[in-house]
Design a protein around this motif. Structure first.
Motif, mmCIF file in Angstrom:
data_model
loop_
_atom_site.group_PDB
_atom_site.id
_atom_site.type_symbol
_atom_site.label_atom_id
_atom_site.label_comp_id
_atom_site.label_asym_id
_atom_site.label_seq_id
_atom_site.Cartn_x
_atom_site.Cartn_y
_atom_site.Cartn_z
ATOM 1 N N UNK A 104 -70.164 -9.100 -29.236
ATOM 2 C CA UNK A 104 -69.155 -8.822 -28.200
ATOM 3 C C UNK A 104 -69.386 -9.639 -26.940
ATOM 4 N N UNK A 105 -70.616 -10.064 -26.699
ATOM 5 C CA UNK A 105 -70.942 -10.810 -25.481
ATOM 6 C C UNK A 105 -70.485 -12.270 -25.549
ATOM 7 N N UNK A 106 -70.164 -12.755 -26.739
ATOM 8 C CA UNK A 106 -69.724 -14.143 -26.892
ATOM 9 C C UNK A 106 -68.344 -14.308 -26.254
ATOM 10 N N UNK A 107 -68.148 -15.417 -25.552
ATOM 11 C CA UNK A 107 -66.847 -15.714 -24.938
ATOM 12 C C UNK A 107 -65.942 -16.332 -26.007
ATOM 13 N N UNK A 108 -65.376 -15.473 -26.842
ATOM 14 C CA UNK A 108 -64.596 -15.935 -27.982
ATOM 15 C C UNK A 108 -63.349 -16.702 -27.563
#
Length: 137
Positions: A104-108
């Motif tokens: 969830x922390x990834x800047x998708x």
């Protein structure tokens, strides 16, 4: 201590956007068949591809370079099966909840251009580590 890495598979469709962006060094992993790691490392180190910090791993080779190096690895390597760019890396991921928190922390939004694009997830797990930790089912 376990380290989890998220990689994005490089494809020709990604390369034009990557090459037009400001050059920044990236970390890559190129997969290959077992035993061909030294051959792939030599290809990536060659002047034609120009990778730096090349090191053999299990069934692949880690390397660094700008977007043009990633593009040349995709286009010109004969022994690489896949070339992936490292997105994120985190130590201490031990539970399902911590893995989901990491994802969830990834800047998708920087990776996936639109909501119409899809995402495929694959896992590469170490059977030896699972056996050694006693966590294998």
């Amino acid at each position: 201590n376990r380290c989890v890495c998220l990689y994005m598979l490089l494809a020709l469709s990604h390369l034009s956007a990557a090459l037009s962006a400001a050059p920044r060094p990236s970390t890559y992993f190129a997969t290959t068949l077992g035993g061909l790691e030294p051959v792939l490392a030599a290809e990536l180190s060659s002047p034609e591809i120009g990778a730096s910090a090349v090191s053999c791993g299990r069934l692949g080779v880690h390397f660094e370079g700008g977007p043009e190096v990633g593009a040349r690895a995709v286009l010109w390597s004969r022994t690489a099966l896949r070339v992936m760019e490292l997105l994120e890396r985190r130590e201490g991921v031990h539970t399902q909840a911590s893995l989901y928190d990491f994802a969830r922390a990834v800047r998708w939004s920087e990776v996936v251009a639109s909501e119409q694009q899809t995402l495929s997830v694959g896992a590469v797990l170490s059977l030896d580590r699972a056996r050694a930790s006693g966590k294998m089912r």
